[in-house]
Write an enzyme that holds these catalytic residues in place. Structure first.
Site, short mmCIF file in Angstrom:
data_model
loop_
_atom_site.label_atom_id
_atom_site.label_comp_id
_atom_site.label_asym_id
_atom_site.label_seq_id
_atom_site.Cartn_x
_atom_site.Cartn_y
_atom_site.Cartn_z
N GLU A 237 5.58 2.22 -2.49
CA GLU A 237 4.40 2.88 -1.56
C GLU A 237 3.13 1.75 -2.05
O GLU A 237 2.76 1.95 -3.07
CB GLU A 237 4.03 4.30 -1.95
CG GLU A 237 2.96 4.66 -0.83
CD GLU A 237 1.76 4.61 -1.10
OE1 GLU A 237 1.17 3.31 -0.52
OE2 GLU A 237 1.08 5.34 -2.16
N CYS A 271 -4.99 3.74 -1.11
CA CYS A 271 -4.14 2.54 -0.01
C CYS A 271 -4.29 3.36 1.04
O CYS A 271 -4.13 2.58 2.30
CB CYS A 271 -2.67 2.39 -0.70
SG CYS A 271 -1.62 3.94 -0.90
#
Length: 463
Positions: A237, A271
């Site tokens: 991720e 993010c």
């Protein structure tokens, strides 16, 4: 997303509000690291046999304990990485909610999947554990993301070793005490203060059966390459530069408020937060008039102060990188709608900025802006919004705001991302798979999918 690797084998917490050293730990020596891995493997051999009902009981207990320690966990996280306490305490509760979810749904998610197959009396697919999972986790949501890797794997029957970020070891280490108090067997969950070389050794070791990393795409490439050499599954991720698309029919008040909130929460250091607002020309001026004041109307200060809405950035290096990106854009002709930058004085406070007219020759066009930086792009129409939204190496998520839902869904379908919210921001919810495309990574966390990433989907033909 900033890398989570360790420099010089040391974990150091510097209070980003003052720059003062809070605490430091040395990485484990090699003998201690081997003992850690051995405990995790031995614990797996027993934990995989523990009945699901007992796992559910332990999950409910750990959820209760995380909730009761939420303020302590939140305060330590605020001290370590600077997010306002008003955001850190809810993060702890979010970690607890993951264990409640898997306690509620675990038996159902792990139930045999019966598959009709001609000629076979009964075929089932069974989700079985595989061994030790190594989680390499970041600093921006250290509690939530450590438990995001932990909860589905423990319910499945794997054991977990979490390597925390170098600046946030303290909050992660508290979980060892919580799991112990909850009654989990020794070695089922462990925080490992590992050096970079020890991480590589673990990835190569046959007892580690899967690796999950949340970090930069550079870190993901390194870990992914190491895991591939040993034929091991990974979940990566990584970074994101998500598009927040505002079309002509959008509710501009709602769109501006949502875009600003998402860009500034955690100081813009996540993010999955949308980093590029792409607005159609017909409503661009009106949107900007609503958006910019939300950036300038922030209470910047002590993250423990209830009035603070924007604390310091996590580290001096993170703030200096954002300053370099900002100055590069300004020097190359970007239009400053709200001036910002690193604030002189102690700590790593960064005044939020808004820029437009960002062009491909500027770093901010291509790089992830990991901090309180609003970027507004004007486009002529929805098709141009799709094209610009996809003009990035990342593909984590996106948002589309339009009252014309047919057009909103068409734009959403055109975005090359792992998720998209229509007239809302879609956060990482425990019920849903979370992850991205392209340089935003591979694999998914959370939900049933998160459990499947490190499961042996074993097929049985039964009488």
């Amino acid at each position: 997303m900033t890398s989570t690797t360790v420099d010089a084998g040391q974990y150091r917490t510097l209070n980003p509000a003052t720059g003062e050293l809070v605490r430091s730990w040395n990485a484990l020596d090699d003998k201690s690291a081997e003992e850690l891995l051995s405990r995790g493997h031995e614990a797996y051999l027993a934990w995989r046999q523990v009945p699901i009902e007992e796992r559910v009981r332990l999950f409910r207990r750990v959820a209760e304990l995380i909730g009761s320690h939420a303020e302590e966990l939140g305060r330590l996280t605020t001290l370590e990485m600077g997010k306002p306490l008003s955001q850190a305490i809810p993060e702890a509760h979010g970690a607890a909610e993951m264990f409640t979810y898997y306690a509620d749904r675990g038996p159902e998610l792990l139930a045999d999947e019966v598959v009709p197959v001609p000629g076979i009396s009964r075929a089932v697919v069974r989700r079985e554990p595989v061994g030790v999972v190594l989680g390499i986790e970041p600093w921006n949501a250290p509690m939530y993301q450590a438990m995001r890797a932990t909860a589905p794997n423990l319910m499945l029957g794997n054991t977990v070793i979490v390597k925390p970020a170098a600046i946030c070891a303290g909050s992660t280490l508290l979980f060892d005490d919580i799991f112990r108090e909850a009654g989990f067997p020794d070695g089922v969950y462990q925080t490992g203060l590992l050096s970079r070389d020890q991480v590589s050794t673990f990835i190569a070791d046959s007892r580690v059966r899967g690796v999950t990393l949340t970090g930069s795409d550079q870190a993901g490439a390194i870990v992914g390459a190491q895991a591939s050499r040993h034929i091991k599954p990974v979940v990566l991720e990584l970074g994101g530069s998500d598009a927040f698309v505002v079309l002509d029919s959008a509710d501009l008040d709602k769109a501006a408020a949502t875009a600003a909130t998402c860009r500034l929460i955690i100081g813009g250091q996540a993010c999955a937060l949308p980093k590029r607002v792409i607005v159609t020309e017909g409503v661009a001026d009106e949107f900007i008039a609503k958006f910019v004041p939300l950036f300038t109307d922030q209470h910047i200060g002590d993250p423990f102060d209830p009035q603070t809405t924007l604390g310091p950035m996590s580290s001096r290096s993170a703030a200096e990188l954002l300053e370099e990106q900002y100055q590069d854009a300004v020097d190359k002709g970007a239009t400053v709608l709200a001036p910002g930058g690193l604030i002189d004085g102690p700590g790593t406070y960064f005044r939020p900025a808004v820029l437009t007219d960002v062009t491909p020759d500027m770093r901010l066009y291509h790089e992830e802006a990991f901090g309180p930086m609003g970027l507004v792009f004007r486009v002529p129409d929805a098709d141009a919004a799709i094209a610009l939204g996809n003009d990035t190496k990342y593909g984590l998520g996106g948002s589309v705001f339009a009252e014309d839902l047919d057009e909103a869904q068409r734009v959403a379908a055109g975005l090359d991302t792992g998720a998209v919210g229509i007239n809302q921001f879609l956060p990482a919810r425990v019920e849903l798979p979370f992850g991205g495309t392209k340089f935003s990574g591979v694999g998914r966390e959370l939900g049933r999918t998160g459990m499947d990433q490190f499961a042996n989907l074993k097929t049985y033909a039964l009488p």
